[in-house]
Design an enzyme around this catalytic site. Sequence first.
Site, PDB file in Angstrom:
ATOM      1  CB  THR A   1      -0.846  -0.051   1.295  1.00 12.82           C
ATOM      2  OG1 THR A   1      -1.887  -0.993   1.095  1.00 12.82           O
ATOM      3  CG2 THR A   1      -1.443   1.279   1.676  1.00 12.82           C
TER       4      THR A   1
ATOM      5  NE  ARG B   1     -10.307  -5.250   4.283  1.00 10.81           N
ATOM      6  CZ  ARG B   1      -9.156  -4.569   4.261  1.00 10.81           C
ATOM      7  NH1 ARG B   1      -8.837  -3.857   3.214  1.00 10.81           N
ATOM      8  NH2 ARG B   1      -8.353  -4.601   5.278  1.00 10.81           N
ATOM      9  CB  VAL B   2     -14.248  -0.443   3.310  1.00 11.38           C
ATOM     10  CG1 VAL B   2     -13.492   0.870   3.488  1.00 11.38           C
ATOM     11  CG2 VAL B   2     -15.153  -0.369   2.083  1.00 11.38           C
ATOM     12  N   GLY B   3     -11.066  -1.255   4.129  1.00 12.09           N
ATOM     13  CA  GLY B   3     -10.064  -1.269   5.197  1.00 12.09           C
ATOM     14  C   GLY B   3      -9.962   0.071   5.897  1.00 12.09           C
TER      15      GLY B   3
HETATM   16  N1  ASP Z   1      -4.199  -0.991   5.353  1.00  7.84           N
HETATM   17  C1  ASP Z   1      -4.511  -1.533   4.053  1.00  7.84           C
HETATM   18  C2  ASP Z   1      -5.820  -2.264   4.135  1.00  7.84           C
HETATM   19  O1  ASP Z   1      -6.026  -3.009   5.085  1.00  7.84           O
HETATM   20  C3  ASP Z   1      -3.477  -2.435   3.511  1.00  7.84           C
HETATM   21  C4  ASP Z   1      -2.044  -2.065   3.765  1.00  7.84           C
HETATM   22  O2  ASP Z   1      -1.758  -1.005   4.279  1.00  7.84           O
HETATM   23  O3  ASP Z   1      -1.150  -2.874   3.411  1.00  7.84           O
HETATM   24  O4  ASP Z   1      -6.609  -2.162   3.241  1.00  7.84           O
END
Ligand code: ASP
Length: 286
Positions: free
Chosen positions: A171, A198-200
């Site tokens: 990311t 899905r939302v992170g």
């Molecule tokens: N935080 C991001 C998510 O969970 C992924 C990441 O930062 O690697 O969507």
Amino acid sequence: MPNVLLLHGGAGSDNSYTDALNRYANSTSSKISKDPVDFVVESVRLMEDDPSFNAGTGSVKRIDGSIQMDAAVMSNRKIGSVSAIERVRNPVLVAREVMLQTPHVMITGDGAIKFARSVGFGDYDPTTERTETIWKKMVDFFNGKEVELPERYSQYYRYAKIFGFPQQKDTVGAVARVGNKFAAAVSTGGSSPMMRGRVGDSPLPGAGLYAGENGAIVATGIGEEIIKRMMCYDIYTKIGTKPLQDILKEKVEEFGDILVGVIAVSKDEYASYSNNSMATGVSTWP
Ligand code: ASP
């Protein structure tokens, strides 16, 4: 302290990305602007266009094979965010338009795509050969076939540990201070394996990013765990109480072995911390 732009290439990302991140930070900061939003958005746009990263072009696929992306930008009480957006080249640019052109903070799913088209973002497929290959391996994995996963996919978070899913990293995020103003931006294809929809943490202010009058923070890692701890806002409230590096370290240590990383800038300091490898790049200028 001079003006600063600090970038990360994701919790768990390879340090071989460092040169590229420094290059993106430097090329962005050579552009004259007084608005930190311009710096974080432009640097995240460059990283979205680099297929090495799990953001924009090169975003990871969901279990069903679709690509849905999250991105956000935040500056003093200004926020723009998109979640589960599909078929655009630069989610971070759409997030900025949400901030500039709508009364909303976040637009999601098909509404985000419609909004993007209405403000001129054309149809774009962010799939790359790499993400296609990873996804096929994941499908084989689900089907119980023997597949060889590269070492970097050998880490699993809680439910992934139970089911044995491979996980994606890389990311991207950026924080900046220009004069006495702060901004943060982030973009991701998500933390695979994920269900469609899905939302992170990334597009959620307070969780995946935060920027206010005292600083800017961006998180990376397992989104679900970052949301539960409101990571970025929690760090923000502690700015000034002790060295920034110590604040980040203490927060990251709360996660135990759950993959997480963070970058931050305050009035006098900038810092990064991760419980795994995390490539960063920085540029400072007077
Ligand atoms: N935080 C991001 C998510 O969970 C992924 C990441 O930062 O690697 O969507």
